[in-house]
Motif scaffolding. Structure first.
Motif, mmCIF file in Angstrom:
data_model
loop_
_atom_site.group_PDB
_atom_site.id
_atom_site.type_symbol
_atom_site.label_atom_id
_atom_site.label_comp_id
_atom_site.label_asym_id
_atom_site.label_seq_id
_atom_site.Cartn_x
_atom_site.Cartn_y
_atom_site.Cartn_z
ATOM 1 N N ARG A 20 40.565 39.328 35.754
ATOM 2 C CA ARG A 20 40.087 40.371 36.652
ATOM 3 C C ARG A 20 38.562 40.397 36.648
ATOM 4 N N ASP A 24 39.794 39.823 54.056
ATOM 5 C CA ASP A 24 41.242 39.949 53.904
ATOM 6 C C ASP A 24 41.710 39.271 52.619
ATOM 7 N N ARG A 64 40.744 41.700 49.829
ATOM 8 C CA ARG A 64 41.636 42.867 49.806
ATOM 9 C C ARG A 64 42.986 42.509 49.197
ATOM 10 N N ARG A 65 43.468 41.315 49.472
ATOM 11 C CA ARG A 65 44.746 40.898 48.881
ATOM 12 C C ARG A 65 44.614 40.775 47.372
ATOM 13 N N TRP A 66 43.502 40.199 46.911
ATOM 14 C CA TRP A 66 43.278 40.086 45.467
ATOM 15 C C TRP A 66 43.077 41.471 44.840
ATOM 16 N N GLN A 67 42.441 42.361 45.571
ATOM 17 C CA GLN A 67 42.330 43.748 45.093
ATOM 18 C C GLN A 67 43.712 44.365 44.938
ATOM 19 N N GLY A 68 44.552 44.157 45.929
ATOM 20 C CA GLY A 68 45.902 44.702 45.866
ATOM 21 C C GLY A 68 46.694 44.180 44.686
ATOM 22 N N ASP A 69 46.381 42.967 44.265
ATOM 23 C CA ASP A 69 47.040 42.377 43.096
ATOM 24 C C ASP A 69 46.405 42.831 41.781
ATOM 25 N N GLY A 70 45.358 43.668 41.873
ATOM 26 C CA GLY A 70 44.692 44.168 40.675
ATOM 27 C C GLY A 70 43.715 43.206 40.043
ATOM 28 N N HIS A 102 35.911 46.113 42.833
ATOM 29 C CA HIS A 102 35.153 46.570 43.996
ATOM 30 C C HIS A 102 34.474 45.385 44.673
#
Length: 406
Positions: free
Chosen positions: A122, A148, A151-157, A161
Motif C-alpha cells: 500500500r 480510473d 481509483r480502482r487501486w484505491q478501491g482495493d485498499g 490519496h
C-alpha cells in the motif's frame, strides 16, 4: 531486521482534505539513489545502500515521517524499498509518483512496478508525476484514463490519496486543482519564484494538501549560495531563510528535503527550530533582498519587467523570455550565476519539464526585428535584445540535460 529508532518529532500540519498529519519537512528521494538509471539489483553497491540507510535512519530519528520518491528517479525506489524494511517507522507516510500515459495499461504497469520496487502492499500517497501539459490532464481524467486506474487501486485498499506533481504553467495547475479530482499537489514556490501564488490560493480554496518541490535546489542552488546571497540573508543561511519563507505561509503544509547525505538535513532542522520566530526574522532579510534588487536593476525594471512579455510558445524560436529575464534578475540582483547557468542550459532540452529555448538563436535563426515584434507591448522593448545578448555571453555554453527521461 533493525528495530525502529527512538524518534523526535517535527511540527505537523493537516495535509488538506487527506486529513493526514504531515510533518513540515518531507524526505525527498531524488538525490540519494546510486544512479538515474533503474539499475538491476546486483549492480547496486553496498556503499550506496548503506548511505541511503544512514540518511533514512537520521531522517526517522528527526521525525521525517513522510518519504517520497518516483518511478523515474532511477534506482531510488528499489534502494528505498530495501532500506524501508531495515529502518522502521510506525508513523511513516510513503509516496511515489508515476507519469501520466496515453495508454492506461502502460500507466498501470508502471504503477505496479513502483509497488514492486518499493516492496509495499500500500502507498499512502500516489501522484500523477509531471502534469505539465493540458494533454497530461486529459490523459489522467478522461473516462478510462489514468485516474480510473488509481481509483480502482484505491478501491482495493492499495492507495490512500491521489495527487499530482507539476512543473506546468500556473493556469494549468489551477485548472487541475479546480477539477476536484485530486487531494494534494506538489509544486514549485519559493522566495525567488512566487508565480504559483494563484495555485496556492486555489489549493487553499479546494482544501488540497500542498507540498513544495525542491526548495533548496530548484529554489536557487541554496546548497551552494553566492557570497552576495549569503551576505543578504545573514544572520540566516539562505536555506534557512527560504524554508522559513515557505513554511510561514499557512497555504503550505510541507517542503521537500532532498538529502544526499545525513548532514543535508541540518539546515532544514535549524529552520524548523526558528519557525516560531519567522515573523520577526523574515522581514529584514526580505527587505534587504528587495533593496539590493532595486539598486542593481532599478525600481522601474523591478516593478514592470514582466509586463507585455509573450509566452514562450508565441516567441520566435520559442525563446522563453519570462524565464530568461527572471534569470537576468537573479544574476544581477543576488549574484546567482551558478543557478542561472544551470537553468539557462536546460532551456531547449528540458522538454515539458522546463519548456522553451534560451537566447542562443538570437541573431542566428531569430532576428532582432522578429523579437521586437512580439515585444511591442513591453515597456522594455528597446532594452531586452541587448540584455539577452549579455545574458547569453554570461551564461551560454553550458548545456544541461534533465536527469529524468519522462
Amino acid at each position: 531486521m533493525k528495530a525502529s529508532l527512538e524518534q523526535s518529532s517535527l511540527p505537523c500540519r493537516r495535509f488538506g482534505r487527506t486529513g493526514l498529519s504531515m510533518p513540515v519537512l518531507s524526505l525527498g528521494g531524488m538525490r540519494f539513489q546510486q544512479s538515474w538509471t533503474d539499475l538491476e539489483a546486483e549492480v547496486i553497491t553496498s556503499e550506496s545502500q548503506q548511505l541511503l540507510k544512514d540518511i533514512l535512519e537520521r531522517a526517522v530519528a528527526c521525525g521525517f515521517h513522510h518519504v517520497e520518491t518516483a518511478r523515474h528517479y532511477g534506482s531510488s525506489e528499489r534502494q528505498l524499498g530495501w532500506a524501508l524494511r531495515d529502518v522502521l517507522d510506525p508513523q511513516r507516510l510513503l509516496q511515489s509518483k508515476v507519469p501520466p500515459r496515453e495508454d492506461p495499461k502502460v500507466f498501470e504497469a508502471e504503477l505496479a512496478l513502483s509497488f514492486e520496487r518499493l516492496g509495499c502492499e500500500r502507498l499512502d500517497l500516489v501522484a500523477i508525476h509531471g502534469l505539465n501539459l493540458s494533454e497530461h490532464l486529459e490523459q489522467t481524467l478522461r473516462p478510462g484514463g489514468c485516474m480510473d486506474v488509481l481509483r480502482r487501486w484505491q478501491g482495493d485498499g492499495r492507495i490512500g490519496h491521489v495527487g499530482f506533481s507539476t512543473h506546468g504553467p500556473t493556469d494549468l495547475i489551477v485548472q487541475a486543482i479546480e477539477t476536484d479530482a485530486f487531494d494534494y499537489v506538489n509544486l514549485h514556490w519559493y522566495f525567488i519564484y512566487q508565480d504559483n501564488d494563484p495555485a496556492l490560493d486555489a489549493a487553499a480554496r479546494h482544501d488540497l494538501g500542498v507540498f513544495i518541490i525542491s526548495p533548496t535546489d530548484k529554489g536557487g542552488h541554496l546548497h551552494s549560495p553566492s557570497s552576495q546571497l549569503l551576505e543578504l540573508c545573514a544572520p540566516l543561511h539562505p536555506i534557512v531563510f527560504n524554508d522559513l519563507f515557505c513554511l510561514q505561509d499557512p497555504r503550505v503544509h510541507t517542503i521537500s528535503v532532498g538529502a544526499a547525505r545525513p548532514s543535508d538535513l541540518d539546515r532544514h532542522l535549524e529552520a524548523v527550530d526558528l519557525l516560531q520566530s519567522a515573523a520577526e526574522l523574515l522581514p529584514p532579510v526580505q527587505q534587504r533582498l528587495v533593496d539590493a534588487a532595486q539598486l542593481a536593476l532599478g525600481e522601474a525594471w523591478w516593478t514592470s519587467w514582466q509586463r507585455g512579455l509573450p509566452p514562450w510558445q508565441e516567441s520566435p524560436g520559442e525563446i522563453n523570455l519570462p524565464i530568461l529575464l527572471w534569470l537576468h534578475n537573479l544574476v544581477e540582483a543576488w549574484g546567482m550565476e551558478g543557478y542561472a547557468k544551470a537553468r539557462y542550459g536546460l532551456l531547449g532540452s528540458g522538454s515539458h519539464w522546463f519548456p522553451g529555448a534560451n537566447a542562443e538563436a538570437l541573431d542566428a535563426d531569430v532576428s532582432e526585428t522578429a523579437l521586437r515584434e512580439v515585444l511591442v507591448n513591453s515597456p522594455w522593448c528597446d532594452q531586452i535584445p541587448g540584455l539577452l545578448r549579455r545574458l547569453r555571453n554570461r551564461l551560454g555554453g553550458h548545456p544541461q540535460q534533465r536527469l529524468t527521461s519522462v
